[in-house]
Design a protein around this motif. Sequence first.
Motif, mmCIF file in Angstrom:
data_model
loop_
_atom_site.group_PDB
_atom_site.id
_atom_site.type_symbol
_atom_site.label_atom_id
_atom_site.label_comp_id
_atom_site.label_asym_id
_atom_site.label_seq_id
_atom_site.Cartn_x
_atom_site.Cartn_y
_atom_site.Cartn_z
ATOM 1 N N UNK A 543 0.829 -1.200 0.000
ATOM 2 C CA UNK A 543 0.000 0.000 0.000
ATOM 3 C C UNK A 543 0.865 1.253 0.000
ATOM 4 N N UNK A 547 0.998 4.141 -2.836
ATOM 5 C CA UNK A 547 0.754 5.548 -2.514
ATOM 6 C C UNK A 547 1.908 6.414 -3.009
ATOM 7 N N UNK A 548 3.114 5.947 -2.788
ATOM 8 C CA UNK A 548 4.275 6.733 -3.208
ATOM 9 C C UNK A 548 4.340 6.836 -4.717
ATOM 10 N N UNK A 550 1.872 6.693 -6.761
ATOM 11 C CA UNK A 550 0.831 7.600 -7.241
ATOM 12 C C UNK A 550 1.204 9.043 -6.961
ATOM 13 N N UNK A 551 1.899 9.275 -5.813
ATOM 14 C CA UNK A 551 2.270 10.644 -5.452
ATOM 15 C C UNK A 551 3.221 11.252 -6.477
ATOM 16 N N UNK A 666 0.844 3.832 11.694
ATOM 17 C CA UNK A 666 -0.384 4.146 10.985
ATOM 18 C C UNK A 666 -0.239 5.447 10.173
ATOM 19 N N UNK A 668 0.987 7.844 7.264
ATOM 20 C CA UNK A 668 1.232 7.445 5.877
ATOM 21 C C UNK A 668 2.710 7.303 5.573
ATOM 22 N N UNK A 669 3.548 8.151 6.139
ATOM 23 C CA UNK A 669 4.969 8.062 5.820
ATOM 24 C C UNK A 669 5.743 7.510 7.004
ATOM 25 N N UNK B 520 -8.418 3.028 5.443
ATOM 26 C CA UNK B 520 -7.582 3.111 4.255
ATOM 27 C C UNK B 520 -6.455 4.118 4.408
ATOM 28 N N UNK B 521 -6.027 4.351 5.670
ATOM 29 C CA UNK B 521 -4.980 5.332 5.942
ATOM 30 C C UNK B 521 -3.738 5.091 5.090
ATOM 31 N N UNK B 522 -3.354 3.854 4.987
ATOM 32 C CA UNK B 522 -2.090 3.576 4.324
ATOM 33 C C UNK B 522 -2.127 3.901 2.851
ATOM 34 N N UNK B 523 -3.327 4.026 2.310
ATOM 35 C CA UNK B 523 -3.412 4.334 0.899
ATOM 36 C C UNK B 523 -3.422 5.845 0.660
ATOM 37 N N UNK B 524 -3.457 6.630 1.729
ATOM 38 C CA UNK B 524 -3.408 8.088 1.582
ATOM 39 C C UNK B 524 -2.096 8.525 0.962
ATOM 40 N N UNK B 525 -2.174 9.490 0.086
ATOM 41 C CA UNK B 525 -0.964 9.919 -0.598
ATOM 42 C C UNK B 525 -0.170 10.891 0.271
ATOM 43 N N UNK B 526 1.173 10.880 0.144
ATOM 44 C CA UNK B 526 1.977 11.895 0.827
ATOM 45 C C UNK B 526 1.619 13.275 0.262
ATOM 46 N N UNK B 527 1.719 14.335 1.111
ATOM 47 C CA UNK B 527 1.332 15.679 0.672
ATOM 48 C C UNK B 527 2.152 16.133 -0.527
#
Lengths: 670, 670
Positions: A543, A547-548, A550-551, A666, A668-669, B520-527
């Motif tokens: 995951x 996410x990375x 996609x970022x 928990x 994201x980074x 779905x926190x882990x799927x959140x994108x980095x800022x």
Amino acid sequence: MPDLMGALGRLVLGRPTREFAPRVKPRPLRIRYALPMLAPDALSSVAYAPDEILLTLAAAGLVGMSLSPWVGLAIAAVMAVVIASYRQTIKEYPEGGGDYTVAKENLGPLAGGLVGGAAMVDSLLTVAVSVCCGAQYLAAIIPAVESHTRVVAISLLAVVMLASLRGVKVLDNTVILAVYGFVAALGVTALVGGIEALAGSLAPSPSAGLEVIPDSGFDSGVTGLAGAFLLLRAFSSGAVALAGVQTISTGVQRFRQPKARSAARSLTFLGIACGTALVGTLVLADQVGAIFVANPAKQLRYVAGSAAALAGEPGEPVPADFHQDPIWAQIAQTVFAAAPAIYVVVIALIGLLLILAASSAFRWVPALMSMLAQDEFLPKQFYRRSDRRVAAHGTISLAIGSAALIWLMDASVTRLIQLYIVGVFLSFTISQLGMLRHWNAKLPLVKTAAERRRVISSRAVNAVGLALTAAALAVVIIAKFTHGAWISLGLVGGAFWMMVSIRRHYRRVAAELKLPTGDRTDLGLPSRVHGIVLVSAMNRATARALAYARATRPSSLEALSVAVDLARVWELRRGWDRANVPVTLRILDSPSREITRPLIEHITALRRRAPRDMVVLYIPEKIVRHWWERWLHNRSATRLTARLRHVPGVVVASVPWQLDPDEDRSRPNG
Amino acid sequence: MPDLMGALGRLVLGRPTREFAPRVKPRPLRIRYALPMLAPDALSSVAYAPDEILLTLAAAGLVGMSLSPWVGLAIAAVMAVVIASYRQTIKEYPEGGGDYTVAKENLGPLAGGLVGGAAMVDSLLTVAVSVCCGAQYLAAIIPAVESHTRVVAISLLAVVMLASLRGVKVLDNTVILAVYGFVAALGVTALVGGIEALAGSLAPSPSAGLEVIPDSGFDSGVTGLAGAFLLLRAFSSGAVALAGVQTISTGVQRFRQPKARSAARSLTFLGIACGTALVGTLVLADQVGAIFVANPAKQLRYVAGSAAALAGEPGEPVPADFHQDPIWAQIAQTVFAAAPAIYVVVIALIGLLLILAASSAFRWVPALMSMLAQDEFLPKQFYRRSDRRVAAHGTISLAIGSAALIWLMDASVTRLIQLYIVGVFLSFTISQLGMLRHWNAKLPLVKTAAERRRVISSRAVNAVGLALTAAALAVVIIAKFTHGAWISLGLVGGAFWMMVSIRRHYRRVAAELKLPTGDRTDLGLPSRVHGIVLVSAMNRATARALAYARATRPSSLEALSVAVDLARVWELRRGWDRANVPVTLRILDSPSREITRPLIEHITALRRRAPRDMVVLYIPEKIVRHWWERWLHNRSATRLTARLRHVPGVVVASVPWQLDPDEDRSRPNG
């Protein structure tokens, strides 16, 4: 296994500390501290040079040995010239660097490489000779050592290496004290011995009075061509006394202002000390009748009325296990016959200096390697000698090389010296030649007549120096070729070839990587970026990688998995749908259960379809905490990465997930 | 050094080929081919089991040895029960998998792990026993082998290993032919021997007529408690004949339809063959009076009127270098006394089968490891056994382990068998217990009375099997504990512990990586994405890394360099300005010339300032063509990457530049 090595490293070296990183410029010292810091190498050779002269001359029996002070004087004369020329080097190259810099700047990089190779081989031999000679002196106090010289010498070497690796702080002061202790020990012994000799109370050495059987051809003394050649061989063996005098020219920066003048003056002191010690030792040895031969059982015979210590049937050869102390041990034993405690102290001080001479090579080699690395003669990482691991590589290689030489040469100081002097005189000769060209180049540029005279006279010194050292080098190579000089020539040649190859590689790479001037093609951006996330299971590491990926907003993004196990593919599919991932999951078939090949084929096909695009492969990587856990994770990813390096236009991005069951991740980074 | 290993690998294994990847499902075979493919392990034990029985009974002299056929019959009886129970296993688990599957499914994964550990140790010992026994038979033809059994056995092992590594294609047919050859050789020998015996023309074996001195306590034959214990020991040694019968239960898939019935029938054939061969051998050995003892020089004595081959003073012990052939060699020698060529052929066929038994372990271990890896008992990569490198790791570990055992046990078949039987009976016992639970679980589910009767009678077979194998295991452990059983228990325990640890690790990691359901926190994108390009010089590799980094359009992008050498920094700055790079170049100061630390500190600071951002570090990497060139490039990058793995939120992207001076690389994605 790099982490296993790391763990071993920490065990031996201790944890890396900031302290270790040395100041790039060491604090300048007064002469009284700087000189002894740089002296052990030069002084220590005084401990073994006389023995080698006597040992060589013993081929012509006692008659031959009585010529030793004259050989010593000849060496002292050469030393005077060499010292005079190094004084000039110091003044012309006050930033230090020594022979290597002189050769490189005046004769070109290849000459520099040759000097560098010779210096590397010499450092091996400095260490080997010093610890073997140290073991000899140890045997003069503890006779049991004699039958295990090889093991004792390598153990001493190991101790010195470990001390260097741990960067023992106390070493600086120890060196200074030990040098003064050594000079004092020799001075006091010589003084007491001289007084006793004048008073007529100097007893003969225990070995005095043994008959030395001349080799065939020397029954009538040192005459004819054979005699001349014997003297040359004695000269070339004793010339090892010159080893180390150039150290000061590399360490000019350690002196206080005026650096060059202080260094030059120190060099003169050192030369006088070494020369006096060499000649003095030989005279004293002659006085006490000390005997030192290569092969006691073959060369020595008992005679009637010899010293009490040597009871034996007159005319009989000495036994095979006859114990022979080094010359300084014999002299001290005779002079302090009445005070064995002083004898032990003198021997211990000599032994200590020898060990420190070895240790000074360990300090000096990283600096040498750094200098060579800066000129691309060695791998770049050696340039950063303050890096503990890099320095450790150099130190350990030096120790292994020395240990190998000690083992192969059976810890014989005599045999090791044959190898040593070749490198020493090779450096001397190239350096003198460099200085000669230096003056020739300078001559047309000087303005005043006084300046001109100075250059001409300096040139004369170097010309004489060149003639002498080149002659000595020729003598060494001719007289010692079969005695081991070929080994050193081979080692120096090998080191030179390796260094030149490395340099050639770096230059070829630099030429290949050079940006075309005026042309900015390489800075053109790829048309599109195609992102691929490598997926094996739907979990938090995956995951995060998604996410990375996609970022970074690639032009297109897909997730890729290889079907090895149908149950797992099914589970992945389900997890994917449940997590509602907005990325297409593509599953590659692999009938042979291979992982790498289908991926490589897929990516190569992508590249072929759009050669101007760039592919970024995101690999979720589990970062483990123990080295052995590495066998359990990321094996396919590691192999894939290794293979993909050779596919142009593909960037591999590792998205790490630090495994740690205790921590909450928990974020994201996280 | 991975590439050095790669090069070595290619040297030994040949270049990886597609051919190697085996079909996941091998082609099913008729019984006449499938049975011999799976038989060598079971058949080969017939070659050494009789020797061990005789050798043990020899402690009670000739009286003891005459009991050997009865011990053989007892073993054959146990074998009948074991075979009956494995026939049931085959029918209940037609997908194969054998003891491991039975234990795992009925007794839980830990029992499976224990069986797996025992199977791994047994595979080591199958190989070791087979090659050592092969060396014994070789010595029966070439006497010079006898004094170098250890070296010969390990050489045979090396040959078998290399053949397995190269995946020699011919092996399948060789195995089938060799099995039929072995059966024919034994059958013909027994037949001819039987006829000769009936005709009264069977000569006594060369060793017949030697006196076997009983151990103290057995002077009056096999009586009392000591006698019973001796019989138990003989039984437990001979029980090694059972080793390998379970192989068929793991290979059901190799048979044609109806698979289970074919396999069960094959197992019966195999059991009858092994049982007959064992008892027959012992009867024949008794007929020809063949003698086999542990220590000839101590246990054998010449008597008056012994066979002509053994000339010796009556009453004298045989000499220390007395040569003792294995039983089958003695029998064949006697039966074919008139035709030495046939003798050589028979021995060669026996030896070949032994070697193939070792080689079948090499084919079987990757399958076992794959099965264990699928259940996370071994590193995941072993699951893909079609992967040549993975298979090679298994093969080489097996060979090294076996070689170590051979060396430690001095290539003694007798000592190795002590270790072997523990694992064999441990697996048998757990498997029987598993089947018992299987029937117990099945009993409540069956509907018809006939079905119920079948389950109950099957359970009875397994109950008897359990009682017998458990008793045998107890006998083996008690009777052989000091003879080496403790070593096997230790090895099995060690393997079990390792496997359980690996499984625990994988499960812990899986739990840690499990995606929280509904969240779905882990799927959140980095800022934001902060790009960094690592730069050491301005060249084409750097230019490509910059272009790639810019192509990914990060939120912000900077180039970073560490100032180690001022001259180089200056040059970089100039090149940067000349190339007009639209990216800021930031130069980090490093007074200690370190590279890694300033970068880590810079990146950590960035992360601290914006913890929700993501950092992508682009590293231009020079890909070299020879492994040794690795020492010359990317050293700092490698270390930096290793350190950065532990900094969360940082992705390291390697931008490769394939070094190749011959190729033109002016294209942007070259």
